[in-house]
Design an enzyme around this catalytic site. Structure first.
Site, mmCIF file in Angstrom:
data_model
loop_
_atom_site.group_PDB
_atom_site.id
_atom_site.type_symbol
_atom_site.label_atom_id
_atom_site.label_comp_id
_atom_site.label_asym_id
_atom_site.label_seq_id
_atom_site.Cartn_x
_atom_site.Cartn_y
_atom_site.Cartn_z
ATOM 1 C CG HIS A 1 39.567 47.186 52.109
ATOM 2 N ND1 HIS A 1 40.140 47.624 53.284
ATOM 3 C CD2 HIS A 1 38.540 46.404 52.471
ATOM 4 C CE1 HIS A 1 39.483 47.111 54.304
ATOM 5 N NE2 HIS A 1 38.495 46.368 53.837
ATOM 6 C CG ASP B 1 34.290 41.805 58.365
ATOM 7 O OD1 ASP B 1 35.524 41.705 58.514
ATOM 8 O OD2 ASP B 1 33.726 41.632 57.270
ATOM 9 C CG ASP C 1 38.665 42.816 53.979
ATOM 10 O OD1 ASP C 1 38.716 41.683 53.458
ATOM 11 O OD2 ASP C 1 37.626 43.493 54.017
ATOM 12 C CG ASP D 1 34.927 46.915 55.766
ATOM 13 O OD1 ASP D 1 36.114 46.895 55.413
ATOM 14 O OD2 ASP D 1 34.236 45.881 55.916
ATOM 15 C CG HIS E 1 38.046 44.449 58.852
ATOM 16 N ND1 HIS E 1 39.180 45.118 58.468
ATOM 17 C CD2 HIS E 1 37.234 44.440 57.768
ATOM 18 C CE1 HIS E 1 39.057 45.482 57.210
ATOM 19 N NE2 HIS E 1 37.885 45.094 56.758
#
Ligand code: ZN
Length: 1145
Positions: free
Chosen positions: A560, A416, A279, A167, A165
């Protein structure tokens, strides 16, 4: 012959309607004149101009009516054609339909009221107790048991899906994450997947993937394509980011999906089929709709309230067909897998027991940086321990499998920013392969486990379901408001960093306007040259790059942790700077497009990046500053003001500019016609008017998508209408400085009231805050505006960027030691009441306009809570609308969702996201609050509606961010408050489960989100002759929204505009229980079929290809691709977005 007679009758009928419309308009005008009798001398000119505007409007309405006749004629011919083809048709369908029958949007709304099949999430909320008992090892769940023979017939099929994941910004910026982690992950992926063809991986964020692609050489790109082709690497969702689903507007949600999908198609030639959203803090059916429309058939979601997860697990409904609440058909269904446990990390994905699952996260092997908080470490898989380890894992798999209807099991493997180092790849893939091999060698275990992608899993799932003859249950509704544990509801992020939530929408409006104007400019140029080439001086390629950068900034911000306001301070600055730079760059495209379109003599066009021909009127000086208007220096020479109307509707607007003279005169540059105008003071301080600058507001009638030029000239002293002011302040009358304006003191306790033709309002003379509203129809409602503070808890766990944990006392009424200064202005263009409090300035304005702009109250706030500690400011409306515990808030501005305020839930759970609208209703009225930015909304008691304006929180709320929210700024918010009379139309009290905005509310919201854009031409007398640009003959039907006209990238020449444009149309569903008095202002088609050539006339489409929502070529509908000749009649269903690839000629 019968057809011809019918046609004659219809045409005659429409003509009668047109004549009636004219008559009614004239009557309305007389009314308007009577109302203005009291105004001072010098009015004659304004009245004349008003009259002229009305005549113009009538001409346009006549045009609209002509068009309606043409549409009907087309429709009849179209029908006739289908009759010839289809034989007998029930003629009674043509007999005079009732109003509700005649409008597809209403019809749909009627059909869907409470009649929906499948499970409604709202009903589950009524059912659940939300008691949160301890479930044992699966704390929020229950004990799962099995016999062991469940898989004897059908073996358990396990897909372990490796993921990482990433971000695009959170604790670090997008760029820092990329350099420190993401590029290493992707580089290693290339090596490690190539080493063993059994290995798989999924990737979601195209923002990162495309950046990495730019960094790698051709050989590596070929390797990527091979991995994708072989099914080892799957791009899931394929959006630019994994978007937030609460605050994002559907324009931006779709745009980031288009940007990602277009990139994937261009570089990899594939199309995503499964969605992956692990998420985002709660999930919206709008996203499900967009994914389905983009051609995806499956999706995974994760962050859902733990009590809902538990309920779904008990009912074995964690996998379901997600259907739109408003859809009576299975058309919008998409298969959705909801992860059952707390998180998407390894401890919470292999099975119910995190202490066991953590032992199978081989990145946490002893000696490394990571460990298991449950204190049992993973072990490397060896020949000695493989049996014991495999059986331990199988037990978790089997327990998890009991929560699903099929023996196919989905097990994510990642977290993550995982798989950064080469050693981590070896640890995970090596050890798991040994376990899989062990299962293979022991058929008596009845398990087959392997690495897989999402598509591998869903294919197997659907195969098994089909074989068993079972289907997934259907579900409607949304997954807000999310709680991950206890009473920790994630409703804080609906409002966190409101300054940037507003800036997000400013960029969105700027991007859409620029896309449309740029596409129209290229089309116009090709037509002008006649050889389908562009004007050589026009920097089309440069501009296209700016547009692309703008799209990508907006897309990135939908992440997000971006629009949610949940990133660290420096990351917020990075996002803000990107938004700000994009706005500046898009303005360049907008200015030079408008410049070319407006020039009478096109040979006079030149492009000078350093010295653009036009300047924007609204200018932001930095990413954290509110926009300001540039003061115009006036003289006897006219200054040219260019206004772009980015909406597809003819609209009456008030245009506002700041000038250096208290007297000015505005004329339409084309006709020389004077415009009704008003001069107001610019207030340097609440009671101190600037003596240098003045605000000029004038009424403009802007045709759809037009550029109109106005001339502003300095006028003789006293010739312009100036606003008149009254001031109120309890106890301590203010000293007013204002040499140019008439100021009168207040009469003590005299009621404070403003009115226009449609509404009258009463406000408190002490605070200036609204108290009561009356419509022209006679409907009166108490609507009190209040401001309140929420504090935080005294316990350890306090509100932060994600969580809203208010103190037990709830909200406390805002009070200040000093009474507010109340300033009332009255004028012919608008009147308003401004209340100046210490922490905010609140203005309620009434526009003296015909049309929808005059039917609502404009409310604006500027808020500054930088002096506060752990406080949140809300604006609350307290009305006498008897809505019970039901109200409605929108999801991504795409659809309305019913909300039920439940006493069994804590206060913070009853807050919901609001992207652009919410309303309360009872059997006689509906009160809608339309907003220009996203924020949290609640209706805690009957009749109440409140929105959170800003929050300042000193501490972290333990969700990984590691800081509070203390970077508050002077923040603006904008609303329209609309009261509608439902007497005669409505039946139910609180409202049905599916409701829509009214047409009036839609139009008001459109105007709010897409205000006219003002530009200023230079002041020298050398200005070349400009003429208005009017691309459409008439407004689009008012239930049809032009979502975008987006120039696509040239398939041959990278980073260049193609001749193809994405035409995105959204047909709104709307509520018809309040009388639509709008019939004079807009038209709508009574059919789902719409003639595109006709509604966009005189624009001409050389080709029209209906496509999926992300415009992938392989989604082109072959039938319409063949439809090269007009009339191009296409079906646009209410509520649905339709996408076409068109070439505009
Ligand atoms: Zn994330």
């Amino acid at each position: 012959m019968k057809r011809n007679r019918l046609l004659a009758v219809l045409v005659g009928g429409v003509f009668c309607v047109a004549v009636m419309s004219l008559y009614l308009m004239l009557e309305m005008m007389q009314g308007a004149e009577l109302q203005h009798m009291e105004t001072p001398d010098g009015q004659v000119e304004d009245d004349l101009s008003r009259l002229q505007q009305h005549v113009d409007k009538l001409e346009r309405l006549l045009g609209d009516n002509n068009r309606l006749v043409a549409t009907l004629r087309d429709k009849l011919f179209h029908r006739q054609a289908s009759w010839v083809k289809g034989g007998a048709v029930n003629v009674s369908s043509d007999s005079a339909p009732s109003r509700a029958d005649s409008l597809p949007g209403c019809r749909l709304a009627e059909e869907m009221k409470d009649g929906a099949d499948g499970v409604q999430l709202l009903d589950i909320y009524d059912l659940l107790t939300f008691e949160n008992p301890n479930g044992g090892v699966w704390k929020q769940g229950f004990e799962i048991s099995y016999h062991g023979d469940e898989w004897a017939e059908q073996p358990l099929e396990v897909f372990v899906v490796p993921h990482s994941h990433n971000d695009p910004g959170w604790l670090k910026t997008f760029e820092s994450y990329y350099q420190d982690q993401t590029k290493h992950i992707l580089n290693n992926m290339l090596i490690k997947l190539t080493e063993d063809s059994r290995r798989k991986m999924i990737w979601a964020e195209i923002s990162y993937f495309s950046k990495w692609w730019n960094d790698i050489d051709e050989q590596k790109r070929e390797m990527v394509k091979r991995l994708v082709g072989a099914g080892q690497l799957e791009l899931v969702t394929g959006g630019w980011v994994m978007a937030d689903e609460a605050n994002s507007h559907y324009f931006a949600l779709l745009d980031q999906l288009i940007e990602g999908h277009q990139w994937i198609q261009r570089h990899l030639g594939v199309k995503p089929s499964s969605g992956w959203a692990v998420d985002p803090f709660g999930h919206s059916p709008s996203m499900a709709y967009l994914l389905k429309g983009a051609g995806l058939s499956n999706m995974v979601i994760q962050r859902v309230h733990y009590a809902v997860k538990k309920h779904f697990a008990q009912k074995q409904t964690l996998e379901f067909l997600w259907r739109q609440s408003w859809d009576s058909s299975p058309r919008s269904d998409i298969a959705c897998h909801m992860m059952p446990f707390y998180s998407y990390d390894v401890p919470h994905t292999c099975g119910p027991n995190p202490a066991v699952c953590c032992q199978f996260d081989f990145h946490r092997l002893p000696g490394g940086r990571f460990f298991c908080p449950w204190k049992i470490s993973p072990q490397r898989i060896t020949e000695q321990n493989v049996e014991e380890r495999a059986l331990l894992l199988l037990d978790q798999y089997r327990q998890k499998s009991r929560l699903f209807r099929s023996p196919v099991l989905f097990v994510p493997l990642g977290d993550d920013f995982r798989f950064v180092e080469s050693s981590e790849w070896d640890a995970q893939f090596g050890n798991y392969q040994k376990l899989f091999d062990y299962f293979d060698q022991h058929p008596e275990l009845h398990v087959k486990a392997r690495f897989g992608t999402l598509s591998d899993y869903f294919e197997a799932l659907h195969r098994r379901l089909n074989a068993a003859g079972t289907t997934l249950p259907t579900l409607r509704g949304d997954f807000f408001t999310y709680a991950d544990r206890d009473d920790h509801y994630w409703s804080g992020y609906f409002t966190s960093r409101p300054f940037y939530k507003r800036l997000d929408r400013t960029l969105e409006a700027t991007l859409r306007a620029t896309e449309i104007l740029f596409s129209l400019t290229l089309a116009e140029m090709r037509r002008f040259r006649g050889d389908s080439r562009l004007v050589s001086d026009f920097p089309a390629r440069e501009h296209f790059k700016r547009l692309t950068a703008g799209r990508r900034s907006l897309a990135l911000f939908q992440h997000h942790d971006a629009v949610t306001g949940t990133a660290r301070d420096p990351v917020v600055v990075d996002y803000g700077t990107r938004l700000f730079n994009s706005i500046v760059n898009l303005h360049k495209v907008l200015q030079s497009s408008a410049h070319w379109l407006l020039l009478l003599d096109k040979s006079q066009y030149h492009y000078d990046q350093l010295k653009p021909f036009m300047q924007m009127d609204d200018v932001m000086s930095a990413h954290d500053a509110l926009p300001r208007k540039t003061p115009l220096t006036l003289s006897d020479e006219p200054r040219s003001l260019i206004i772009f109307n980015p909406t597809e509707q003819l609209r009456s607007s008030v245009i506002s500019v700041v000038i250096d003279s208290p007297d000015a005169h505005v004329v339409d540059a084309e006709t020389g016609r004077p415009m009704a105008a008003q001069i107001s003071a610019v207030w340097a301080e609440p009671s101190q008017a600037s003596s240098e600058h003045f605000q000029l507001d004038f009424m403009a009638e802007l045709p759809p998508l037009s550029l109109v030029v106005y001339h502003v000239t300095k006028a003789s002293v006293g010739s312009a209408h100036r606003a008149r002011y009254t001031f109120h302040r309890r106890g301590n009358p203010p000293a007013i400085q204002s040499e140019h304006f008439q100021v009168s003191g207040s009469e003590a306790n005299a009621p404070l009231s403003l009115s226009n033709k449609h509404i009258q309002i009463w406000s408190s003379p002490e605070t200036g805050l609204l108290q009561k509203l009356r419509l022209q129809s006679g409907l009166v409602r108490q609507v009190q505006v209040q401001f309140l503070w929420y504090g935080t808890r005294t316990s350890q766990e306090k509100s932060g960027a994600y969580l809203f944990l208010p103190g037990e006392e709830g909200a406390l009424l805002y009070s200040s030691s000093e009474p507010p200064l109340v300033r009332v202005s009255r004028g012919p263009v608008f009147s308003d009441i401004t209340s100046c409090f210490r922490h905010f300035t609140h203005t309620v304005r009434l526009l003296h306009l015909d049309g929808h702009a005059g039917r609502s109250l404009e409310i604006s706030n500027t808020v500054d809570i930088r002096s506060e500690v752990n406080r949140e400011l809300v604006m609350r409306l307290v009305s006498d609308v008897a809505n019970g515990n039901r109200f409605y808030s929108d999801l991504n501005s795409f659809q309305m969702q019913q909300r039920r305020t439940l006493g069994k839930l804590p206060l913070q759970a009853n807050f919901y996201p609001m992207t652009s609208s919410s309303f309360l209703q009872d059997s006689t009225s509906r009160l809608s609050l339309l907003s220009g930015q996203s924020q949290a909304v609640a209706s805690l008691r009957p009749g109440e509606l409140e929105v959170v304006l800003d929050r300042r929180l000193q501490q972290d709320d333990n969700r990984g961010l590691g800081q509070g929210v203390t970077d508050n700024k002077l923040t603006a918010s904008l609303y329209h408050l609309l009261l509608e009379d439902r007497r005669g139309g409505a039946q139910e009290e609180g409202g049905a489960s599916v409701q829509h905005l009214s047409l009036l509310a839609h139009l008001t919201s459109l105007s709010l989100s897409h205000p006219p854009i003002s530009m200023v031409a230079p002041s020298d007398s050398q200005v070349p002759k400009l003429r208005p640009f009017l691309p459409l003959r008439s407004s689009l039907p008012c239930d049809l929204h032009l979502l975008n006209l987006r120039t696509l990238e040239d398939p041959q020449e990278a980073e260049s505009p193609s001749q193809e444009v994405a035409l995105l149309l959204h047909r709104k569903g709307f509520d018809c229980s309040s009388a639509p008095e709008l019939s004079l202002e807009c038209t709508w088609s009574a059919h789902e079929e719409v003639n595109l050539d006709d509604i966009f006339s005189p624009l001409w489409f050389r080709s029209v290809r209906r496509s999926g929502l992300t415009l992938l070529r392989e989604d082109d509908e072959p039938e319409s691709a063949r439809q090269q000749q007009p009339p191009r009649i296409t079906s646009l269903r209410p509520m649905e977005i339709s996408a076409f690839r068109v070439e505009i000629d």
